[in-house]
Design a protein around this motif. Structure first.
Motif, PDB file in Angstrom:
ATOM      1  N   THR A 232       0.856  -1.189   0.000  1.00  0.00           N
ATOM      2  CA  THR A 232       0.000   0.000   0.000  1.00  0.00           C
ATOM      3  C   THR A 232       0.888   1.232   0.000  1.00  0.00           C
ATOM      4  O   THR A 232       2.072   1.174   0.366  1.00  0.00           O
ATOM      5  N   ILE A 233       0.310   2.358  -0.387  1.00  0.00           N
ATOM      6  CA  ILE A 233       1.086   3.597  -0.422  1.00  0.00           C
ATOM      7  C   ILE A 233       1.598   3.951   0.968  1.00  0.00           C
ATOM      8  O   ILE A 233       2.743   4.390   1.132  1.00  0.00           O
ATOM      9  N   ASP A 234       0.772   3.745   1.997  1.00  0.00           N
ATOM     10  CA  ASP A 234       1.210   4.051   3.359  1.00  0.00           C
ATOM     11  C   ASP A 234       2.422   3.227   3.765  1.00  0.00           C
ATOM     12  O   ASP A 234       3.240   3.665   4.583  1.00  0.00           O
ATOM     13  N   GLU A 235       2.548   2.033   3.200  1.00  0.00           N
ATOM     14  CA  GLU A 235       3.674   1.167   3.554  1.00  0.00           C
ATOM     15  C   GLU A 235       4.971   1.607   2.889  1.00  0.00           C
ATOM     16  O   GLU A 235       6.056   1.358   3.424  1.00  0.00           O
ATOM     17  N   LYS A 237       5.629   4.934   1.342  1.00  0.00           N
ATOM     18  CA  LYS A 237       6.024   6.345   1.392  1.00  0.00           C
ATOM     19  C   LYS A 237       6.739   6.641   2.699  1.00  0.00           C
ATOM     20  O   LYS A 237       6.627   5.897   3.683  1.00  0.00           O
ATOM     21  N   PRO A 239       7.193   8.195   6.126  1.00  0.00           N
ATOM     22  CA  PRO A 239       6.270   8.737   7.128  1.00  0.00           C
ATOM     23  C   PRO A 239       6.678  10.105   7.650  1.00  0.00           C
ATOM     24  O   PRO A 239       5.867  10.804   8.273  1.00  0.00           O
ATOM     25  N   TYR A 243       2.841  14.761   1.885  1.00  0.00           N
ATOM     26  CA  TYR A 243       2.337  14.406   0.560  1.00  0.00           C
ATOM     27  C   TYR A 243       0.978  15.059   0.345  1.00  0.00           C
ATOM     28  O   TYR A 243       0.288  15.445   1.287  1.00  0.00           O
ATOM     29  N   GLU A 245      -2.524  14.952  -2.716  1.00  0.00           N
ATOM     30  CA  GLU A 245      -3.102  14.223  -3.850  1.00  0.00           C
ATOM     31  C   GLU A 245      -3.154  15.116  -5.077  1.00  0.00           C
ATOM     32  O   GLU A 245      -3.483  16.303  -4.994  1.00  0.00           O
ATOM     33  N   THR A 254      -0.488  10.084  -5.034  1.00  0.00           N
ATOM     34  CA  THR A 254      -0.001  10.665  -3.787  1.00  0.00           C
ATOM     35  C   THR A 254       1.379  11.221  -4.100  1.00  0.00           C
ATOM     36  O   THR A 254       2.294  10.475  -4.475  1.00  0.00           O
ATOM     37  N   TYR A 267       3.164   8.459  -6.350  1.00  0.00           N
ATOM     38  CA  TYR A 267       2.746   7.095  -6.032  1.00  0.00           C
ATOM     39  C   TYR A 267       1.275   6.925  -6.404  1.00  0.00           C
ATOM     40  O   TYR A 267       0.458   7.830  -6.185  1.00  0.00           O
ATOM     41  N   GLN A 269      -1.859   3.695  -6.323  1.00  0.00           N
ATOM     42  CA  GLN A 269      -2.256   2.316  -6.015  1.00  0.00           C
ATOM     43  C   GLN A 269      -3.018   1.756  -7.201  1.00  0.00           C
ATOM     44  O   GLN A 269      -3.953   2.371  -7.707  1.00  0.00           O
TER      45      GLN A 269
END
Length: 309
Positions: A232-235, A237, A239, A243, A245, A254, A267, A269
């Protein structure tokens, strides 16, 4: 873990002057009798005999080719837990004396199996280089906390080479569901690709980088596409960065906020995978520069991107 032997050779030079899937993910050479089911089955490194370690957690095949598709360098990088690993490298039609010159005399030498092996150590990073015929071969060992130099010395003593070269397997240029177009007016003088699997053959990442210009000494800029499988993007990018949209050509991204110029890191998904599209600019060896020309070309590149349903 350093990916390219050329980077390691540059490191040696600088420091001495101052006082590192499935079968559809491989391109099988014509006439090859071996069946490559996973990346671990690929041990084609010219004359070098590759011993696959038993305890690796990820395997990366890194390929660098010139604009005509000729391989400049191939690496097989096996990563262990605790940040350690072992890498095998092959640089065809290149000469150690021309590459390192008098700096070769500053490296340790080991005579083994009829070959002169040059070694270099920096902290827990151990490197061995050897000229066999017209080609350079390398072995890099990044030691874990529970290993010592004897592990590297043993690997060096076991380095061996066949009488004949094997044909090289390399990565294909398929990036799954993404489609894109490169401006034919941009000269691609070099392209690198990286493909990563776990020991079971499950694909983890795939990356292609295009270098535009004339050479590394006269580079215009670089573009990159990387695919993170089952992520996933959260995984993926950072932290600690900001970012926002943006929508480009109907695709929602993102985007890394950049207060100093045009955005360069996108990025999106798509299904279970994350696609990263990046303007890597030009790199001098010290810093990255993203020119206005690179920003304009990257914007045009983004507008060619689409995804298969």
């Amino acid at each position: 873990m350093k990916k390219a032997l050329v980077v390691l050779v540059m490191m040696v030079t600088l420091l001495t002057l101052c006082g590192c899937s499935g079968s559809n993910e491989s391109v099988t050479p014509e006439g090859s009798e071996s069946e490559v089911r996973t990346l671990a089955d690929d041990t084609t490194m010219g004359r070098m005999v590759v011993t696959v370690p038993e305890n690796y957690v990820e395997l990366e095949r890194y390929i660098e080719e010139d604009g005509s598709g000729k391989i400049i360098e191939k690496n097989l990088n096996y990563s262990f837990t605790e940040d350690g690993g072992i890498s095998y490298a092959f640089m065809p039609d290149q000469d150690l004396v021309e590459m390192l010159g008098s700096n070769l005399d500053k490296l340790e030498k080991i005579e083994s199996n009829g070959n002169t092996i040059y070694t270099y150590t920096s902290g827990s990073d151990y490197l061995a280089l050897v000229q066999v015929g017209e080609d350079i071969y390398g072995l890099e060992y990044l030691l874990t906390e529970d290993q010592d130099a004897e592990v590297f010395n043993k690997a060096v003593s076991e380095m061996s080479f066949k009488d004949e070269k094997t044909e090289l397997l390399k990565n294909d240029m398929d990036l799954y569901d993404i489609s894109y177009e490169l401006d034919p007016a941009l000269n691609v003088y070099c392209m690198t690709s990286s493909y990563v699997e776990d020991p079971s053959g499950k694909p983890l990442e795939k990356t292609i980088v295009w270098k535009f210009g004339e050479s590394d000494d006269n580079m215009d800029f670089r573009f990159m596409i990387r695919v993170y499988k089952d992520s996933t993007i959260d995984e993926v990018k950072d932290p600690d960065k900001t970012y926002e949209e943006q929508t480009v050509n109907g695709i929602t991204y993102t985007v890394l906020t950049n207060d100093d110029g045009a955005p360069y890191e996108y990025y999106t998904q798509h299904g279970n995978d994350v696609y990263e599209i990046r303007n890597n600019g030009s790199y001098s060896g010290w810093f990255t520069d993203r020119s206005e020309d690179s920003e304009k070309a990257f914007e045009a590149f983004l507008n060619t991107i689409s995804f298969n349903q």
